[in-house]
Design an enzyme around this catalytic site. Structure first.
Site, short mmCIF file in Angstrom:
data_model
loop_
_atom_site.label_atom_id
_atom_site.label_comp_id
_atom_site.label_asym_id
_atom_site.label_seq_id
_atom_site.Cartn_x
_atom_site.Cartn_y
_atom_site.Cartn_z
N HIS A 85 33.99 28.28 37.82
CA HIS A 85 34.36 28.57 39.21
C HIS A 85 33.32 29.42 39.94
O HIS A 85 33.47 29.67 41.15
CB HIS A 85 35.72 29.27 39.26
CG HIS A 85 36.89 28.35 39.01
ND1 HIS A 85 36.89 27.42 38.01
CD2 HIS A 85 38.09 28.24 39.64
CE1 HIS A 85 38.05 26.76 38.03
NE2 HIS A 85 38.79 27.24 39.02
N ASN A 197 42.29 34.67 41.56
CA ASN A 197 43.30 34.09 42.42
C ASN A 197 43.79 35.19 43.35
O ASN A 197 44.43 36.15 42.92
CB ASN A 197 44.45 33.56 41.56
CG ASN A 197 45.20 32.42 42.20
OD1 ASN A 197 46.36 32.23 41.94
ND2 ASN A 197 44.55 31.66 43.05
#
Length: 513
Positions: A85, A197
């Site tokens: 990511h 997140n």
């Protein structure tokens, strides 16, 4: 470094965040936060021990959520998440913004609903307090499912991977951690997901824009008042009775400040009687209506962003009291996107109004001042092209002010089928603020020039302070010279919040309803 800033999870204040944005501070959490952190981590450990399937703990991510991951690979799962990511691009975020990101992430995790061990937060704060700044590319997030890419780059640094800045130098994260005596973090179940997140990057970028907007609103209030005197405008439009009848709080506050700034001006007294003009142009007369509306937008955005700064925005969320892990969507940054779009409107209008006042001052038929604010016009061009620069920037801001939040592109194979674009919405605020600061700098120079042309008559005592702050850096423009350094010097004062020197008490009332 200043005294330690103790951040109480869920109770951060704008003053604390502004202080951390302004300069590095040592950051700590209260000892009372540790119990909630420990309980949340224990809930995750219990789920793993029972062998239950739970998203992000022992499953894949996004569209791969149905894939079960064996317990022996849970650490690898989290490491792979961060490595895969970390795909951001563009220039690195500023140190000030990264400090906000790290502090808000630590405070969010410390609320005890993210399932991370205390060592995760301890490492995050140790890196922050060591002056190690993760190198986070500014582009690559759509502001939903969290700011995944930029927060992954932050997390890389905690793992001893990627690059960081230390004292302005880019160095490998592993070397920086070793020099600071910090053990690289090995992520356990859910911890990588909890770290990446969330909305902390878009919120930090928006806070950066907010704090700049506050300074620009104050600077615009000052330069606008100085323009009134430079153009020999009237103070009647700032009569409190006018604004009380409308009732808008920002308008009332703006009128009060402008009236106080002009109080005691000999320039104003010189044309109270027998002034041929009946009404001033809107850019002078309607300042409270425009700047007050901008003030209200900035204040509204501040309320939204403070709530978000205190929020738990990762997914899934852990509720230790019941042992439940619930999947939701707090990572969707729509509130931040709306706040950032609101700030963009305010920044554009502060600059647009300022540009109109510059145009007024250089037009001798409107201002009564020498053409283009310079002696011997023709041989000297004065402020002619400085105004063109202001007009160019004001026009560019109009395009940048288009709302980002109305856009959306599905990602993750349509699993994430509506996104906020909050990160771009917030990121473009710095560019807009830079444009507006330049416009205000040109206006400040122009208004100071106009006021100096009225000597021996003087402006008000408060506006003389504003004049003195500028003149300490930039002399009167008596003939054409290289102009760009003058603009840059005034702009630096505006961006630093120095325009308000000596008037801080009055400017503080702008923000009181």
């Amino acid at each position: 470094m200043h005294d330690t800033l103790v951040l109480d999870p869920g109770r951060l204040t704008l003053a604390e965040l502004r202080a951390l944005w302004t300069a590095p501070r040592r950051v700590a959490l209260p000892e009372s936060a540790r119990a909630a952190i420990t309980a949340s981590a224990a809930a995750i450990e219990a789920i793993v021990a029972r062998g239950e399937a739970a998203y992000g703990i022992n499953t894949g991510f996004g569209k791969l959520a149905r894939t079960r991951i064996p317990d022996a690979q849970l650490e690898q799962l989290q490491r792979n998440l961060i490595l895969s990511h970390s795909v951001g691009t563009g220039e690195p975020m500023s140190d000030a913004t990264v400090r906000l990101v790290m502090a808000m992430k630590a405070a969010s995790l410390a609320r005890g609903h993210s399932g991370v061990r205390p060592v995760v937060i301890d490492t995050l704060l140790a890196v922050l307090n060591a002056g190690i700044v993760p190198r986070i590319p500014v582009k690559g997030s759509v502001g939903a499912s969290g700011d995944l890419a930029p927060l992954s780059h932050m997390t890389l640094a905690l793992m001893g991977e990627g690059e960081v800045r230390v004292d302005g130098r880019v160095v490998p994260a592993a070397a920086a951690l070793q020099a600071a005596g910090i053990t690289p973090l090995t992520l356990a179940a859910k911890e990588g997901l909890a770290l990446i997140n969330g909305t902390q990057v878009s919120t930090a970028l928006a806070l950066h824009g907010l704090f700049l907007a506050e300074r620009l609103l104050e600077a615009g209030s000052l330069t606008g008042a100085l323009c009134v005197d430079a153009a020999k405008g009237s103070d009647a439009p700032f009569d409190p009775r006018i604004h009380a009848l409308r009732g808008q709080p920002g308008q009332i506050a703006s009128a009060t400040v402008t009236r106080a700034l002009l109080e005691g001006s000999a320039i104003r007294q010189s044309h109270v009687v027998n002034d041929e003009r009946v009404q001033d142009p809107y850019s002078l007369r309607c300042q409270p209506q425009v700047m007050g509306a901008c003030r209200d937008l900035v204040a509204q955005a501040a309320r939204t962003l403070l709530i978000e700064a205190n929020a738990v925005t990762d997914n899934p969320l852990v509720f230790p009291a019941t042992g439940e892990v619930l999947s939701g969507g707090n990572f969707h940054a729509e509130p931040v996107a709306f706040a950032a779009d609101t700030l963009a409107l305010a920044l554009a209008e502060i600059g647009a109004l300022s540009e109109r006042r510059i145009a007024l001052l250089i037009d001798s038929t409107l201002s009564g001042l020498p053409p283009f604010l310079v002696d011997n016009p023709g041989l000297n061009s004065g402020f002619m092209i400085a105004h063109v620069t202001a007009a160019a920037l004001a026009s560019e801001n109009k395009s940048l002010a288009h709302p980002a939040s109305v856009d959306s592109l599905p990602t993750s194979a349509n699993q994430e089928d509506h996104v906020s674009m909050a990160t771009y919405a917030a990121r473009r605020l710095e560019t807009m603020a830079d444009h507006t600061a330049t416009i205000l700098a040109i206006e400040w120079l122009a208004a100071a020039q106009g006021v100096d042309f009225h000597r021996p008559l003087l402006t008000s005592p408060r506006l003389q302070r504003l004049q003195a702050t500028l003149r300490a850096q930039v002399p009167f423009y008596d003939r054409d010279r290289l102009f760009a350094p003058d603009i840059e010097a005034a702009k630096a004062l505006v961006l630093a919040g120095a325009a308000g020197a000596g008037n801080e008490d009055l400017l503080a009332t702008l923000w009181k309803d």
